[in-house]
Write a protein that holds these residues in place. Structure first.
Motif, short mmCIF file in Angstrom:
data_model
loop_
_atom_site.label_atom_id
_atom_site.label_comp_id
_atom_site.label_asym_id
_atom_site.label_seq_id
_atom_site.Cartn_x
_atom_site.Cartn_y
_atom_site.Cartn_z
N VAL A 97 -46.61 -33.28 -4.11
CA VAL A 97 -46.39 -34.70 -3.84
C VAL A 97 -47.73 -35.43 -3.82
O VAL A 97 -47.87 -36.53 -4.37
CB VAL A 97 -45.66 -34.88 -2.50
N LEU A 98 -48.73 -34.80 -3.21
CA LEU A 98 -50.06 -35.41 -3.13
C LEU A 98 -50.66 -35.58 -4.52
O LEU A 98 -51.21 -36.63 -4.85
CB LEU A 98 -50.97 -34.53 -2.26
N ALA A 99 -50.54 -34.54 -5.34
CA ALA A 99 -51.06 -34.62 -6.71
C ALA A 99 -50.34 -35.69 -7.50
O ALA A 99 -50.96 -36.43 -8.29
CB ALA A 99 -50.92 -33.27 -7.39
N SER A 100 -49.04 -35.81 -7.30
CA SER A 100 -48.26 -36.83 -7.99
C SER A 100 -48.72 -38.23 -7.62
O SER A 100 -48.86 -39.11 -8.48
CB SER A 100 -46.77 -36.66 -7.67
N GLU A 101 -48.98 -38.44 -6.33
CA GLU A 101 -49.41 -39.76 -5.88
C GLU A 101 -50.80 -40.09 -6.41
O GLU A 101 -51.11 -41.24 -6.71
CB GLU A 101 -49.40 -39.84 -4.35
N TRP A 102 -51.65 -39.09 -6.54
CA TRP A 102 -52.99 -39.30 -7.09
C TRP A 102 -52.89 -39.73 -8.56
O TRP A 102 -53.60 -40.64 -8.99
CB TRP A 102 -53.82 -38.04 -6.95
N VAL A 103 -52.00 -39.11 -9.29
CA VAL A 103 -51.81 -39.48 -10.70
C VAL A 103 -51.28 -40.91 -10.79
O VAL A 103 -51.70 -41.70 -11.64
CB VAL A 103 -50.85 -38.49 -11.39
N LYS A 104 -50.34 -41.25 -9.90
CA LYS A 104 -49.76 -42.60 -9.92
C LYS A 104 -50.82 -43.67 -9.69
O LYS A 104 -50.88 -44.66 -10.42
CB LYS A 104 -48.67 -42.72 -8.85
N ILE A 105 -51.64 -43.48 -8.67
CA ILE A 105 -52.60 -44.52 -8.33
C ILE A 105 -53.67 -44.66 -9.41
O ILE A 105 -54.18 -45.74 -9.67
CB ILE A 105 -53.23 -44.25 -6.95
N ARG A 106 -53.98 -43.54 -10.09
CA ARG A 106 -54.94 -43.61 -11.18
C ARG A 106 -54.35 -44.32 -12.40
O ARG A 106 -55.10 -44.87 -13.22
CB ARG A 106 -55.37 -42.19 -11.58
N SER A 107 -53.04 -44.31 -12.52
CA SER A 107 -52.40 -44.92 -13.69
C SER A 107 -52.19 -46.42 -13.53
O SER A 107 -51.83 -47.10 -14.49
CB SER A 107 -51.05 -44.24 -13.96
N ILE A 108 -52.40 -46.94 -12.32
CA ILE A 108 -52.23 -48.38 -12.07
C ILE A 108 -53.54 -49.09 -12.40
O ILE A 108 -54.58 -48.79 -11.82
CB ILE A 108 -51.83 -48.64 -10.61
N ARG A 109 -53.51 -50.02 -13.34
CA ARG A 109 -54.73 -50.71 -13.76
C ARG A 109 -55.40 -51.44 -12.61
O ARG A 109 -56.63 -51.50 -12.51
CB ARG A 109 -54.39 -51.71 -14.87
N SER A 110 -54.59 -52.01 -11.74
CA SER A 110 -55.16 -52.76 -10.62
C SER A 110 -56.01 -51.89 -9.71
O SER A 110 -56.94 -52.40 -9.07
CB SER A 110 -54.05 -53.43 -9.82
N SER A 111 -55.71 -50.60 -9.65
CA SER A 111 -56.50 -49.70 -8.80
C SER A 111 -57.95 -49.65 -9.27
O SER A 111 -58.88 -49.75 -8.46
CB SER A 111 -55.90 -48.29 -8.81
N HIS A 112 -58.15 -49.53 -10.58
CA HIS A 112 -59.51 -49.50 -11.12
C HIS A 112 -60.22 -50.83 -10.87
O HIS A 112 -61.40 -50.87 -10.53
CB HIS A 112 -59.47 -49.19 -12.62
N LEU A 113 -59.48 -51.93 -11.05
CA LEU A 113 -60.06 -53.25 -10.83
C LEU A 113 -60.47 -53.44 -9.37
O LEU A 113 -61.57 -53.94 -9.08
CB LEU A 113 -59.05 -54.33 -11.23
N LEU A 114 -59.60 -53.03 -8.45
CA LEU A 114 -59.88 -53.23 -7.03
C LEU A 114 -61.04 -52.37 -6.55
O LEU A 114 -61.84 -52.81 -5.72
CB LEU A 114 -58.62 -52.95 -6.22
N VAL A 115 -61.13 -51.15 -7.07
CA VAL A 115 -62.29 -50.31 -6.72
C VAL A 115 -63.56 -50.95 -7.27
O VAL A 115 -64.60 -51.00 -6.59
CB VAL A 115 -62.11 -48.88 -7.26
#
Length: 255
Positions: free
Chosen positions: A3-21
């Motif tokens: 589940v943890l690995a799945s959530e990590w993949v999800k957040i990396r796939s969201i473009r806004s995550s890269h922008l916000l970082v």
């Protein structure tokens, strides 16, 4: 772990995550700009004013940027799934639901624990290098406890955002409440008559890093009434309460 690995993949796939970082780390550049402005003001000031010149700690000035960005990331981590319908798949694969929220908490909280120290410590080092010859700058040893506690608040904001996102399901609503809770309310509290201004100001998230580290709060716009342990508990509650509310509503409502 799956589940943890799945959530990590999800957040990396969201473009806004890269922008916000990226925007969070951009706070360092903002601090550089402020430092250059302060240097220009100092160099153009008469000698009598230079002797009494003071400047706020730049890492605290720009901390609002990573706090807000990581808080928004926490919101979008779950509301984006509601918007796309992916939340149904997530909860179908993990019927107990709470592990999904805990995995998301670990991911966004972990990112906050990485981004926060980078912004805070790099900004402090930059400010010390650029401003020390002109303005009084506290030594690293003096500032270290507050630098650590300030860094932690970035992860706390990420968890607040996640909890609010789980509770409201709406990105706009959760972000509005996030901004209101941590920025609008402190302004209101600061304008209350004494002793309420100091009493309530002491539990505002902006006051807690210095209260936890035992730093001098005589020049703070917040209150300074909480001992370190109590201040630490209050900071933890800022993250825990929204997450508990989000977890409870996640269990009771349909996806």
């Amino acid at each position: 772990m799956k589940v943890l690995a799945s959530e990590w993949v999800k957040i990396r796939s969201i473009r806004s995550s890269h922008l916000l970082v990226g925007l969070s780390l951009g706070a360092i550049l903002l601090a550089v700009a402020v430092a250059f402005s302060a240097i220009g003001m100092y160099d153009s000031a008469p000698a009598s004013m230079r002797r009494s010149a003071r400047i706020a700690e730049l890492e605290e000035v720009v901390l609002i940027v990573p706090q807000l960005c990581m808080g928004i990331m926490g919101v979008l981590t779950i509301t984006s799934e509601y918007a796309t319908g992916l939340i149904r798949t997530s909860l179908a694969l993990v019927p107990r639901r709470w592990p999904v929220l805990m995995a998301k908490s670990a991911v966004v909280g972990g990112l906050g624990l990485v981004v926060g120290p980078i912004v805070v410590f790099v900004t402090y080092a930059m400010a010390k290098a650029m401003l020390e010859s002109r303005y009084p700058v506290a030594s690293f040893g003096e500032r270290f406890p507050t630098l650590v506690t300030s860094s932690v608040t970035v992860a706390v904001f990420a968890l607040i955002g996640l909890g609010l996102g789980a509770a409201f399901r709406s990105a706009a609503g959760a972000i509005a409440v996030l901004v209101g809770l941590v920025y609008v309310i402190p302004i209101v509290v600061g304008n209350l008559p004494e002793p309420w201004s100091e009493r309530l100001g002491s539990v505002m998230i902006g006051a807690l890093p210095r209260e936890i580290s035992g730093a001098d709060l005589t020049s703070s716009v917040y209150g300074a009434l909480l001992p370190p342990v109590v201040a630490g508990v209050v900071l933890a509650l800022y993250a825990v309460v929204p997450l508990l509310a989000g977890a409870l509503l996640l269990r009771r409502r349909d996806a």
